[in-house]
Design an enzyme around this catalytic site. Structure first.
Site, PDB file in Angstrom:
ATOM      1  N   CYS A 111      -0.401  -7.303  -8.615  1.00  0.00           N
ATOM      2  CA  CYS A 111      -1.778  -7.402  -8.132  1.00  0.00           C
ATOM      3  C   CYS A 111      -2.575  -6.183  -8.574  1.00  0.00           C
ATOM      4  CB  CYS A 111      -1.792  -7.502  -6.612  1.00  0.00           C
ATOM      5  SG  CYS A 111      -1.194  -9.094  -6.047  1.00  0.00           S
ATOM      6  N   ARG A 148      -2.354   1.839 -10.399  1.00  0.00           N
ATOM      7  CA  ARG A 148      -1.016   1.809  -9.775  1.00  0.00           C
ATOM      8  C   ARG A 148      -0.054   2.513 -10.735  1.00  0.00           C
ATOM      9  NH1 ARG A 148       0.309  -4.031  -7.335  1.00  0.00           N
ATOM     10  NH2 ARG A 148       1.857  -2.829  -6.180  1.00  0.00           N
TER      11      ARG A 148
HETATM   12  N1  EPU Z   1       2.282   5.942  -6.581  1.00  0.00           N
HETATM   13  C1  EPU Z   1       1.979   6.864  -7.556  1.00  0.00           C
HETATM   14  N2  EPU Z   1       2.878   7.023  -8.559  1.00  0.00           N
HETATM   15  C2  EPU Z   1       4.034   6.334  -8.641  1.00  0.00           C
HETATM   16  C3  EPU Z   1       4.330   5.388  -7.642  1.00  0.00           C
HETATM   17  C4  EPU Z   1       3.431   5.223  -6.622  1.00  0.00           C
HETATM   18  O1  EPU Z   1       0.936   7.520  -7.518  1.00  0.00           O
HETATM   19  O2  EPU Z   1       4.788   6.547  -9.583  1.00  0.00           O
HETATM   20  C5  EPU Z   1       1.358   5.755  -5.463  1.00  0.00           C
HETATM   21  C6  EPU Z   1       0.780   4.366  -5.413  1.00  0.00           C
HETATM   22  O3  EPU Z   1      -0.348   4.252  -6.266  1.00  0.00           O
HETATM   23  C7  EPU Z   1       0.461   4.226  -3.948  1.00  0.00           C
HETATM   24  C8  EPU Z   1       1.599   4.984  -3.271  1.00  0.00           C
HETATM   25  O4  EPU Z   1       2.112   5.856  -4.260  1.00  0.00           O
HETATM   26  O5  EPU Z   1      -0.731   4.883  -3.682  1.00  0.00           O
HETATM   27  C9  EPU Z   1       2.731   4.146  -2.721  1.00  0.00           C
HETATM   28  O6  EPU Z   1       3.140   3.232  -3.711  1.00  0.00           O
HETATM   29  P1  EPU Z   1       4.621   2.646  -3.782  1.00  0.00           P
HETATM   30  O7  EPU Z   1       5.272   3.195  -5.006  1.00  0.00           O
HETATM   31  O8  EPU Z   1       5.302   2.845  -2.480  1.00  0.00           O
HETATM   32  O9  EPU Z   1       4.312   1.125  -4.028  1.00  0.00           O
HETATM   33  P2  EPU Z   1       5.128   0.112  -4.903  1.00  0.00           P
HETATM   34  O10 EPU Z   1       6.569   0.410  -4.835  1.00  0.00           O
HETATM   35  O11 EPU Z   1       4.512  -0.035  -6.250  1.00  0.00           O
HETATM   36  C10 EPU Z   1       5.577  -1.548  -2.958  1.00  0.00           C
HETATM   37  C11 EPU Z   1       5.288  -2.995  -2.705  1.00  0.00           C
HETATM   38  C12 EPU Z   1       3.805  -3.180  -2.412  1.00  0.00           C
HETATM   39  C13 EPU Z   1       3.414  -2.298  -1.245  1.00  0.00           C
HETATM   40  C14 EPU Z   1       3.784  -0.850  -1.513  1.00  0.00           C
HETATM   41  C15 EPU Z   1       3.529   0.081  -0.352  1.00  0.00           C
HETATM   42  C16 EPU Z   1       6.909  -4.015  -4.122  1.00  0.00           C
HETATM   43  C17 EPU Z   1       7.194  -4.833  -5.311  1.00  0.00           C
HETATM   44  N3  EPU Z   1       5.652  -3.748  -3.879  1.00  0.00           N
HETATM   45  O12 EPU Z   1       4.817  -1.213  -4.112  1.00  0.00           O
HETATM   46  O13 EPU Z   1       3.660  -4.543  -2.072  1.00  0.00           O
HETATM   47  O14 EPU Z   1       2.030  -2.397  -1.040  1.00  0.00           O
HETATM   48  O15 EPU Z   1       5.190  -0.763  -1.836  1.00  0.00           O
HETATM   49  O16 EPU Z   1       4.275  -0.303   0.739  1.00  0.00           O
HETATM   50  O17 EPU Z   1       7.815  -3.655  -3.383  1.00  0.00           O
HETATM   51  C18 EPU Z   1       2.478  -6.521  -1.731  1.00  0.00           C
HETATM   52  O18 EPU Z   1       3.527  -6.981  -1.260  1.00  0.00           O
HETATM   53  O19 EPU Z   1       1.368  -7.119  -1.669  1.00  0.00           O
HETATM   54  C19 EPU Z   1       2.524  -5.219  -2.386  1.00  0.00           C
HETATM   55  C20 EPU Z   1       1.546  -4.767  -3.144  1.00  0.00           C
END
Ligand code: EPU
Length: 422
Positions: free
Chosen positions: A117, A122
């Site tokens: 999304c 991201r």
């Molecule tokens: N971030 C960074 N750098 C990185 C990784 C993350 O700046 O290398 C930032 C992100 O931009 C965000 C924060 O850190 O501001 C947290 O991001 P996180 O890495 O925890 O998110 P993600 O692993 O990419 C998962 C879920 C998301 C959910 C987030 C937060 C999956 C596939 N996705 O994303 O789920 O919003 O954790 O809990 O597990 C959804 O289900 O709709 C969804 C977007």
């Protein structure tokens, strides 16, 4: 022609809904299942398009993946290296879990960037920094990444802030490092904890699971196992908000209450009528009222994935709410659509000021992302008159059988094909 949802709002819903397995856990379990050449059986896997895309990637890698009644059987005994250039890689965020898995198996990978999304930037810098620390050399071109992992050595990884994806990717790569890796400031989301328990069930040596300091010993030989996915806490939250919006009585079955503590805290503050009955949550329509400030935060805080559904619930009623989005500061594509329906919401930087209105009116709205789409479904269920929700493909990424589940609750919702204006 585009598949969309037609919703006639204003109906009171009633009945039971079964919660499917967690999207954000299963999208990590499926790639991680490739770490053993034995058969891995995953139970409670939801039928969502993210899973379909992952299965297509597995099949491209010569892996057998059979899905039947929520059970996914994965046999990767004949896995073959392939550059991950297929379009499916760009269809979901979690395709980045193949990076660490493939590096463990083949020490080299060319792969497209992960998709998912779109709500602003991201970045995956934390994943890449952790990979580099463990010994991966990578380059980035317009087409994606090239990774090489010749000499991986256990290290201390200190994340500057919590990241679900980076924690899982670092932990998986650490399994292939010589010696011990310690990850500080690891994410605490249940999906992370369960993924680590899955790796442990495959034979990985991991200590301190469930804490923010993980210790992983590389070199274990991983074997097959059978593992059951947890109920999707975001689907629980979405149906709980549907219940609070428009249900005479909605019983949400198969809930892990510990996973929704932050939501229930907000329900308490808003005096939402709910009850807990063993593993079920029962919610009844409650018009939101009162004043409250809410912020999204990493687990166990209030999840960003429920910010959009909560906004839809709060938009109709008497509440005055400040809702600050601290994880994805641009996750607001739903606001313009809710305003089209008559909502009174102001956005200042990353904070929503929601002033409840007496009613919303049905219209044509566009979902641009998964949870934003779900929030529009909630708003359309509340609204007077008929609505069309476009962008069903985003909702299908993460909500198992949403039309059937809502129809079973007596919602007037159906699939339709969009051609022209209403
Ligand atoms: N971030 C960074 N750098 C990185 C990784 C993350 O700046 O290398 C930032 C992100 O931009 C965000 C924060 O850190 O501001 C947290 O991001 P996180 O890495 O925890 O998110 P993600 O692993 O990419 C998962 C879920 C998301 C959910 C987030 C937060 C999956 C596939 N996705 O994303 O789920 O919003 O954790 O809990 O597990 C959804 O289900 O709709 C969804 C977007």
């Amino acid at each position: 022609m585009e598949a969309c949802l037609k919703i006639k709002g204003g109906k009171m819903l009633e009945g039971e809904v079964e919660i499917a397995g967690s999207k954000n856990l299963c999208v990590a379990l499926i790639p991680a299942a490739l770490l053993s050449r034995d058969i891995v059986i995953l139970n409670n896997i939801p039928m969502i398009s993210d899973v379909e895309n992952l299965i297509n990637i597995l099949r491209a890698l010569n892996v057998t993946a059979k899905y039947c009644d929520g059970q996914l059987t994965i046999d990767s005994s004949n896995i073959k290296y392939l550059d991950l250039n297929m379009v499916e890689m760009t269809q979901l965020r979690a395709s980045y879990y193949f990076y660490s898995v493939m590096l463990n198996l083949f020490s080299h990978l060319i792969a497209k960037p992960a998709g998912g999304c779109s709500f602003g930037k991201r970045p995956i810098n934390l994943h890449l920094d952790a990979f580099t620390k463990l010994g991966v050399i990578y380059s980035r071109s317009d087409n994606g990444y090239e990774f090489n992992a010749q000499q991986l050595l256990g290290q201390e990884i200190v994340f500057p802030f919590s990241s679900v994806g980076a924690t899982i990717n670092a932990a998986v790569l650490a399994l292939n490092c010589v010696g011990k890796t310690t990850i500080y400031n690891a994410a605490l989301e249940p999906e992370v904890t369960e993924l680590l328990l899955f790796l442990k069930a495959m034979g990985a040596k991991i200590e301190n699971i469930g804490t923010s300091t993980l210790v992983i010993y590389g070199g274990a030989n991983l074997h097959g196992c059978t593992f059951s996915n947890i109920p999707d806490r975001i689907e629980v939250g979405t149906y709980a908000l549907i219940g609070a919006s428009c249900a005479k009585r909605l019983r949400i079955k198969n809930v892990v209450l510990e996973h929704i503590t932050s939501l229930l805290k907000i329900f308490d503050l808003l005096k939402i009528d709910y009850q807990i009955d063993n593993n079920d949550l029962i919610v009844k329509k409650t018009i939101p009222s009162g004043e409250l400030s809410i912020k999204t935060a990493p687990y166990p805080g209030f999840p960003t994935d429920l910010q959009q559904p909560l906004t839809a619930y709060l938009s109709c009623g008497r509440a005055k709410i400040k809702l600050q989005e601290d994880i994805y500061i641009n996750r607001f594509a739903h606001i313009k659509e809710l305003k089209k329906m008559g909502a009174n919401i102001k956005l200042h930087d990353n904070t929503l000021e929601i002033n409840g209105v007496p009613s919303l009116k049905g219209t044509v709205v566009d979902g641009y992302d998964l949870r934003g789409g779900a929030s529009l479904v909630i708003a359309c269920l509340i609204a007077d008159g008929e609505s069309i929700v476009r962008g069903l493909k985003y909702i299908n990424r993460g909500y198992d059988n949403i039309i059937y589940k809502l129809q079973k609750l007596h919602a007037a919702i159906e699939l339709c094909q969009w051609e022209s204006e209403l």
